[in-house]
Design an enzyme around this catalytic site. Structure first.
Site, PDB file in Angstrom:
ATOM      1  N   HIS A 122       1.896   7.699  -4.988  1.00 50.33           N
ATOM      2  CA  HIS A 122       0.934   6.606  -5.139  1.00 50.33           C
ATOM      3  C   HIS A 122      -0.369   7.049  -5.806  1.00 50.33           C
ATOM      4  CE1 HIS A 122       3.351   3.662  -3.077  1.00 50.33           C
ATOM      5  NE2 HIS A 122       3.518   4.477  -2.050  1.00 50.33           N
ATOM      6  N   GLU A 226      11.631   4.644   5.376  1.00 50.14           N
ATOM      7  CA  GLU A 226      10.696   3.569   5.047  1.00 50.14           C
ATOM      8  C   GLU A 226      11.348   2.191   4.959  1.00 50.14           C
ATOM      9  OE1 GLU A 226       7.651   5.136   2.032  1.00 50.14           O
ATOM     10  OE2 GLU A 226       9.513   6.117   1.417  1.00 50.14           O
ATOM     11  N   ASP A 252       5.897   0.425   4.087  1.00 54.67           N
ATOM     12  CA  ASP A 252       7.129   0.036   3.393  1.00 54.67           C
ATOM     13  C   ASP A 252       8.154  -0.509   4.371  1.00 54.67           C
ATOM     14  OD1 ASP A 252       6.696   0.515   0.607  1.00 54.67           O
ATOM     15  OD2 ASP A 252       6.647   2.647   1.047  1.00 54.67           O
TER      16      ASP A 252
END
Length: 357
Positions: A122, A226, A252
């Site tokens: 990210h 996730e 997530d």
């Protein structure tokens, strides 16, 4: 015209100096994985050394003379790895680094975090941006973990060659994907990792002769769970040989359940408990089974996570910490301006009242 003849230079007749092959001790000291338990030199230890009469410079045929040992200087000892600390039952506290700022990485290390996750999933940076952050963390003797942008052999190879203590694979939804992730971290025949161990940072650029013997034992392999699908298979994922940690991904996970904007939803929290129970159930003792790693949320503090059996807790993101501090700083100043303006208006009314009377 008279000719001047100079005698042959004494330097030209001197034998060339012999530089011996470094010993294993020197190689170990030069390794980037080697660190000091405390600074090797300070003013207190240097003063008695500097006050002595300097010895004449000489060449030596023994490598023992290349390092000066003194009883007043602390003997360097290897730092404990993340895996060894986990094996000892410690709970580790870390930070995610999304800014790819070496300065913030250095501050994080100096602040005392047990580890820092350099986030290529990210964060905006790649391998070239991660390297200066690893340099900064190494200077503070803080272990680095690299989170990959995706689980594939190419990204894993490039990240591992940088020499982090840990590697984190995102979106591991099945035991099959977990086994693949482990294979990306192993050289053939145990895996498919490409080899350039003679020249990359992970092996001290080839100086660390014991790298191939030790790298599997020292590397922490983390798989992220996730999704709802992954939680259903979490016990099998955690049981895969070579998987050291299961990193929970609450954001997530909530998205996969239809609660993107509500990670604290009751159903999401119940699913997290199922996942946690599955991982903790695989640990028969501190050295067997996968450890549980997690990230703090507004509804789930670091202390709450630790109390549920997590051994690796990430409490914040560097960008988030700066954002919160910046917003609070501006808010404080703006509130001060408003208060000053209100006070001025109140004083003006008092003055107007005074003169009208």
């Amino acid at each position: 015209m008279a000719t001047v003849t100079f005698p042959p230079s004494s330097l030209s007749t001197q034998p060339k100096p012999h530089f011996p092959k470094p010993s294993k001790t020197l190689i170990h000291l030069l390794s980037p994985k080697f660190s000091f338990s405390k600074p090797a030199f300070n003013l207190k230890t240097l003063n008695p050394i500097l006050s002595q009469s300097p010895a004449p410079l000489r060449l030596s045929n023994t490598t023992s003379d290349l390092i000066a040992y003194d009883n007043s200087v602390p003997v360097p000892v290897p730092s404990r790895s993340l895996k060894s600390r986990l094996h000892n039952g410690e709970t580790l506290y870390g930070l995610f680094l999304l800014s790819f700022s070496p300065t913030l990485a250095e501050i994080a290390g100096l602040a005392g975090y047990d580890f820092v996750v350099v986030d290529m999933e990210h964060g905006h940076g790649g391998v070239s941006d991660a390297l200066p952050c690893l340099h900064a963390l190494a200077a503070t003797r803080t272990p680095a973990i690299i989170r990959l942008p995706e689980s594939c052999p190419t990204w894993a190879k490039k990240a591992l060659d940088l020499g982090p203590q840990g590697i984190m694979f995102p979106m591991i939804d099945s035991p099959k994907l977990a086994r693949k992730a482990v294979s990306y971290c192993r050289f053939p025949p145990a895996g498919v990792r490409g080899s350039a161990h003679t020249v990359v940072r992970a092996s001290s650029y080839g100086i660390d002769a014991g790298y191939l013997s030790n790298y599997e034992e020292e590397l922490l392999i983390m798989c992220q769970v996730e999704s709802e699908e992954a939680v259903k298979k979490i016990e099998d994922i955690a049981a895969v040989d070579g998987v050291d940690c299961i990193q929970m991904g609450p954001t997530d996970l909530s998205a996969s359940m239809g609660y993107l904007w509500d990670p604290g939803n009751k159903k999401v929290r119940e699913m997290m408990k199922v996942a946690e129970k599955g991982v903790l159930g695989t640990k028969k003792n501190p050295r067997e089974g996968a450890y549980l790693a997690g990230f703090a949320m507004p509804h789930d503090s670091p202390d709450d996570i630790r109390s549920r059996g997590y051994h690796m807790v990430s409490g914040a993101v560097d960008v988030g910490l700066f954002r919160s501090a910046a917003v609070e700083d501006v808010k404080k100043f703006k509130m001060g301006l408003k208060k000053a303006s209100d006070d001025e208006k109140e004083n003006a009314k008092e003055d107007e009242k005074y003169w009208s009377e």
